[in-house]
Design a protein around this motif. Structure first.
Motif, mmCIF file in Angstrom:
data_model
loop_
_atom_site.group_PDB
_atom_site.id
_atom_site.type_symbol
_atom_site.label_atom_id
_atom_site.label_comp_id
_atom_site.label_asym_id
_atom_site.label_seq_id
_atom_site.Cartn_x
_atom_site.Cartn_y
_atom_site.Cartn_z
ATOM 1 N N ASP A 1 0.825 -1.217 0.000
ATOM 2 C CA ASP A 1 0.000 0.000 0.000
ATOM 3 C C ASP A 1 0.856 1.262 0.000
ATOM 4 O O ASP A 1 0.576 2.225 0.706
ATOM 5 C CB ASP A 1 -0.946 0.010 1.198
ATOM 6 N N GLU A 2 1.917 1.262 -0.827
ATOM 7 C CA GLU A 2 2.766 2.436 -0.948
ATOM 8 C C GLU A 2 2.073 3.497 -1.795
ATOM 9 O O GLU A 2 1.050 3.239 -2.425
ATOM 10 C CB GLU A 2 4.113 2.039 -1.555
ATOM 11 N N LEU A 3 2.634 4.697 -1.807
ATOM 12 C CA LEU A 3 2.004 5.802 -2.509
ATOM 13 C C LEU A 3 2.080 5.620 -4.015
ATOM 14 O O LEU A 3 3.117 5.280 -4.577
ATOM 15 C CB LEU A 3 2.676 7.128 -2.128
ATOM 16 N N CYS A 4 0.961 5.883 -4.672
ATOM 17 C CA CYS A 4 0.914 5.967 -6.129
ATOM 18 C C CYS A 4 1.578 7.287 -6.523
ATOM 19 O O CYS A 4 1.751 8.198 -5.702
ATOM 20 C CB CYS A 4 -0.537 5.932 -6.589
ATOM 21 N N GLY A 5 1.951 7.418 -7.777
ATOM 22 C CA GLY A 5 2.545 8.664 -8.237
ATOM 23 C C GLY A 5 1.628 9.857 -8.087
ATOM 24 O O GLY A 5 2.074 11.004 -8.047
ATOM 25 N N CYS A 6 0.317 9.618 -7.980
ATOM 26 C CA CYS A 6 -0.641 10.704 -7.791
ATOM 27 C C CYS A 6 -0.636 11.222 -6.358
ATOM 28 O O CYS A 6 -1.281 12.229 -6.055
ATOM 29 C CB CYS A 6 -2.040 10.254 -8.180
ATOM 30 N N GLY A 7 0.095 10.528 -5.455
ATOM 31 C CA GLY A 7 0.200 10.967 -4.070
ATOM 32 C C GLY A 7 -0.699 10.241 -3.100
ATOM 33 O O GLY A 7 -0.576 10.404 -1.882
ATOM 34 N N ARG B 1 22.602 7.103 -0.326
ATOM 35 C CA ARG B 1 21.604 6.560 0.595
ATOM 36 C C ARG B 1 20.387 7.476 0.570
ATOM 37 O O ARG B 1 20.438 8.604 1.051
ATOM 38 C CB ARG B 1 22.163 6.452 2.012
ATOM 39 N N ARG B 2 19.301 6.966 -0.001
ATOM 40 C CA ARG B 2 18.105 7.775 -0.170
ATOM 41 C C ARG B 2 16.902 7.124 0.487
ATOM 42 O O ARG B 2 16.700 5.916 0.374
ATOM 43 C CB ARG B 2 17.801 7.963 -1.664
ATOM 44 N N ARG B 3 16.111 7.942 1.132
ATOM 45 C CA ARG B 3 14.882 7.458 1.748
ATOM 46 C C ARG B 3 13.820 7.271 0.674
ATOM 47 O O ARG B 3 13.770 8.006 -0.303
ATOM 48 C CB ARG B 3 14.391 8.452 2.796
ATOM 49 N N ARG B 4 12.968 6.263 0.843
ATOM 50 C CA ARG B 4 11.865 6.008 -0.070
ATOM 51 C C ARG B 4 10.619 6.728 0.463
ATOM 52 O O ARG B 4 9.961 6.237 1.382
ATOM 53 C CB ARG B 4 11.607 4.513 -0.205
ATOM 54 N N PRO B 5 10.278 7.897 -0.088
ATOM 55 C CA PRO B 5 9.159 8.685 0.440
ATOM 56 C C PRO B 5 7.800 8.047 0.214
ATOM 57 O O PRO B 5 6.816 8.448 0.846
ATOM 58 C CB PRO B 5 9.278 10.016 -0.321
ATOM 59 N N GLU B 6 7.715 7.061 -0.693
ATOM 60 C CA GLU B 6 6.424 6.415 -0.953
ATOM 61 C C GLU B 6 6.016 5.436 0.136
ATOM 62 O O GLU B 6 4.880 4.965 0.171
ATOM 63 C CB GLU B 6 6.444 5.699 -2.308
ATOM 64 N N VAL B 7 6.963 5.121 1.027
ATOM 65 C CA VAL B 7 6.665 4.230 2.148
ATOM 66 C C VAL B 7 6.144 5.076 3.312
ATOM 67 O O VAL B 7 6.844 5.969 3.797
ATOM 68 C CB VAL B 7 7.911 3.442 2.579
#
Length: 310
Positions: free
Chosen positions: A44-50, A168-174
């Motif tokens: 249930d991660e973020l879709c590109g639409c937010g 090292r990058r955070r995954r903002p969609e999580v």
């Protein structure tokens, strides 16, 4: 059904290319569709639409149309079957099965066909842009009856790719926890870059069309690069130095964090590696990827601040 499939090694700019192919062709920008099971239905991660995947109106309609709702498909089994292709033995078994045409249609094929068909029906778009990048998954799609795959082979300088894999990058969609994108050492990134690009070229015989594009050419002259991919643009999309993604059907399920950005996307080369990459790593990656660097027109010893070009 037509799929414009972007293949290549991750960190090569596929999310940028995905969004702009879709924007200029009036297509559906879907991101890395192979991840829809684990990162969409299960994570249930973020879709590109937010919106979270489960709340996204587009994907909710797609899953309903394809399977009658989330309960109508075994997302865990689908994720397991597709992720298994990352393993060497399973990958080569699948490649042999597809190349030889053995085994007939399977549940995996039927489920994927239903998913992509629903994506087109719900979007109303003439085709889908899938930036999954994986060559085996591309072969899988190209051998499913009812799907036509056009390959867009995206290449980026191996040194730039290896440098990006060290960030090292955070995954903002999580949402609800912190998760970071994986890190790969330079030698491992070079090996992966070689393997993925060689396998991408092998897809020529299984696709209806094959186009190879360099990231450096895309960022230097976006109109010309996209014209080659799409077979001719009616209107340029670069205005005031920014790429316009307006009007694109943008519901990416996975990819670079930039997929969550709204509004104009600036198209410019990322050449930080030329000044920030250590000499040791730069030399090692160059040595490990010499044949393909030369094949794709890259300089073995580019300047510290200039973009590699033919």
């Amino acid at each position: 059904m037509k799929i414009h499939y972007i293949v290549g090694f991750p960190r090569s700019g596929s999310t940028l290319l995905d969004r702009h192919i879709a924007a200029n062709g009036g297509l559906l920008s879907a991101g890395e569709v192979r991840r829809v099971w684990e990162r969409g239905l299960l994570g249930d991660e973020l879709c590109g639409c937010g919106q979270p995947f489960s709340s996204c109106p587009f994907w909710s309609r797609v899953i309903e149309a394809a399977f009658g709702g989330p309960e109508g498909v075994d997302a865990a089994s689908m994720a397991s079957a597709i992720n298994a292709l990352d393993g060497r033995r399973a990958r080569w078994e699948e490649v042999a099965r597809r190349v030889l045409g053995a085994g007939g249609e399977r549940d995996l094929d039927r489920t994927l066909l239903r998913l992509y068909r629903a994506m087109l029906e719900v979007s109303g778009a003439p085709a889908i842009v899938d930036s999954s990048k994986d060559s085996t998954y591309a072969l899988l799609l190209s051998t499913i009856e009812g799907i036509e795959v056009e390959i867009v082979h995206l290449v980026r300088d191996s040194r730039a790719v290896a440098f990006s894999w060290q960030r090292r990058r955070r995954r903002p969609e999580v949402v609800g926890r912190e998760e970071y994108m994986p890190v790969i050492r330079p030698a491992g990134a070079a090996a992966g870059w070689n393997a993925r690009n060689v396998s991408a070229e092998a897809l020529r015989r299984f696709s209806s069309r094959y186009v190879r594009l360099r990231y450096e050419d895309l960022t230097a002259d976006p109109d010309a690069a996209l014209s080659e991919v799409l077979g001719g643009l009616q209107d340029g999309f670069v205005q005031n130095g920014s790429a316009k993604a307006l009007g694109a059907l943008h519901h990416t399920v996975s990819g670079n964090p930039m997929r969550l950005a709204e509004g104009p996307l600036e198209v410019k080369p990322d050449v930080e590696w030329m000044s920030a990459m250590s000499g040791r790593d730069r030399t090692a990656v160059t040595a490990l990827s010499v044949p393909l660097l030369l094949r794709y027109g890259y300089r073995l010893f580019p300047g510290r601040t200039s973009v590699a070009s033919v």
